[in-house]
Design an enzyme around this catalytic site. Structure first.
Site: not given
Length: 526
Positions: A151, A170, A260, A278
């Site tokens: 992504i 990363d 959530e 979300h």
């Protein structure tokens, strides 16, 4: 016919794919945990989204379950370690909603840059506050990418198309990959100091939890805008609130929260804060894609043994599975042989492959060795939970691949380390399909490993084979196959015999008492 349960609402194409592939499927959604426990034992596969919680209790009730497929990326609702210990493969579909999630991050970035939600609310309230909403351009700005995987790389590509400069943090990003992506590889501190916008695209682990902590948020540029469409818990939400209130953080957009559903949060109502429930994967295209992918992956595994996007076992494509199947059968038999012979004394395992075997994916071969080896300790072991059990027992596992040419076109060697040193067995494939033992503890022996067998170590001397045959014959135990090897004439010899009758413990002791016999062990192979 394999049987799969779809326990969460999913695009109808998933069920149709199962039926087209010859897999029986039931769509039973909205069940309570107790109701799910009552039916899960009938199924080989389970297809879920985020609603079904696959807990220890559910897994204990799932006596036939072989694979769980999550239509989506996150598997927070699956107890993966316990599934591994039960021998259940856990898969997700990490690519089906990648573009959708990346586009949502870009959309939130624009929403922050131009204050779109507040401007919309103001305008629809009858106000015309044109001078209140002064945005910023994204062109020429620095986007800091935390996480440069699938992504993240899509977000980077879109940002470069917007003429932004992208710096990426990363730990697994190589300089070569950074060049291919067109981004600047940076440390986290360098990224925090440079970025005008920050987007997060990393899983939630012990290493990434609160990666944007209060300390790290203080290192950012004044006015930075932050977007999180990855996982709640990557940002310290209390510290984010403080930064927004003080003006150090120019804006923040969250699609995910620590808790959530997020029905309440101190962030709600904060100026320059945007939130969505979300929605990262919430497009028609993404929902169809993940449903199709999870159905294909579960079907591949249940029908052909293909493993795709698994989180607790090496991936194995449906094309690879038939090629690897005979090698895995050989590896499992070798592991079973040395496990039965060496028992509890094993401290380490090395799996060496050469010839044709060296050209294949070594992970399934190693997993098959461990499955055979660990069967000594557990009657429910398989290729999924064998590595888990080996780690649990503290076994050191190594893989070695040789490019050299040997006596055989393909060879698999399993060496175990014990208190008394190293012991190894080796095998090959006859006709590219039939597993055959070719070496046992340094002695050349050609033998099939199947059924019930006797392993005998004795002194190579005249008359022994006759005495052994007479003893077995008197007990009405028939010899099926007979395989003999020796180090040298008159030295140590090894016998492997397959037998048709039952070898009782008294009979084994009778053989042990024959002249010249050192060891007698009963072996069983599936």
């Amino acid at each position: 016919m394999p049987k799969v349960l779809i326990s969460d609402k999913m695009d109808p194409k998933a069920a149709q794919i199962f039926r087209d592939r010859g897999v029986q499927v039931d769509e039973i959604t909205g069940k309570t945990p107790e109701e799910l426990k009552a039916i899960i034992g009938d199924y080989d596969g389970l297809a879920i989204r985020s609603s079904t919680k696959v807990t220890k209790e559910i897994l204990d009730a799932a006596t036939n379950l072989k694979v769980i497929g999550r239509a989506g990326i996150g598997v927070d609702n699956v107890d993966i370690p316990y599934a591994s210990s039960k021998g259940v493969v856990v898969m997700n579909t990490p690519f089906g909603n990648s573009i959708t999630t990346a586009e949502h991050a870009i959309a939130l970035m624009f929403a922050l840059a131009r204050q779109l939600p507040e401007a919309d609310a103001s305008t629809q309230a009858g106000k015309w506050e044109k001078n209140r909403f002064m945005g910023v351009e994204v062109t020429g700005k620095v986007l800091g990418l935390i996480g440069a995987g699938n992504i993240g790389s899509i977000v980077a590509d879109r940002a470069l198309g917007l003429r932004m400069k992208v710096v990426a943090y990363d730990p697994f990003l190589t300089p070569e990959r950074a060049i291919d992506m067109g981004v600047e590889k940076a440390t986290l501190d360098e990224l925090l100091a440079k970025a005008d916008f920050i987007t997060l695209h990393t899983p939630l682990t012990d290493q990434t939890r609160n990666i944007l902590s209060k300390e790290n948020l203080a290192k950012t540029k004044k006015g930075v805008r932050i977007v999180n469409c990855a996982r709640g818990g990557l940002i310290d939400e209390a510290a984010l609130k403080e930064g927004l209130d003080s003006g150090h953080i120019g804006g923040a957009a969250l699609d995910v929260f620590v808790t959530e559903p997020a029905k309440e949060s101190p962030l709600f109502g904060t100026p320059n804060f945007v939130s969505t429930p979300h929605l990262g994967a919430s497009t028609d295209e993404a929902q169809v894609n993940v449903a199709i992918q999870v159905a294909e992956q579960l079907s591949d595994y249940l029908l052909d043994g293909g493993v795709t996007n698994a989180l607790n076992v090496p991936s194995l494509s449906a094309e690879e599975a038939p090629k690897l199947k005979p090698y895995m059968a050989l590896a499992e038999k070798l592991g079973s042989l040395i496990g039965q012979l060496e028992g509890d004394g094993i401290k380490g395992v090395a799996v060496e492959v050469e010839g044709h075997a060296a050209e294949l994916n070594p992970k399934p071969i190693t997993a098959a060795v461990l499955a055979g080896l660990m069967r000594v300790y557990s009657d429910t072991v398989n290729m999924v939970n064998a590595p888990f059990l080996a780690k649990e027992r503290g076994l050191d596992v190594r893989e070695v691949r040789h490019d050299r040419e040997g006596d055989y076109q393909t060879l698999v060697r399993v060496t175990v380390t014990t208190d008394s040193g190293e012991r190894s067995v080796a095998g090959t494939l006859f006709g590219h399909a039939q597993p055959r033992l070719v070496e046992l503890f340094g002695i050349k022996v050609e033998a099939d490993l199947a059924g019930t067998m006797l392993y005998i170590v004795n002194k190579d001397a005249p008359g022994f084979i006759g005495r052994l045959g007479s003893t077995l014959g008197a007990a009405e135990v028939n010899i099926g196959t007979f395989h003999l090897g020796r180090r040298n004439q008159g030295g140590e010899a090894v016998l492997l015999l397959s037998v048709d009758g039952t070898v009782t413990e008294p009979l084994r002791w009778e053989i042990c008492n024959l002249a010249g016999v050192n060891t007698v062990k009963l072996l069983r192979f599936a």
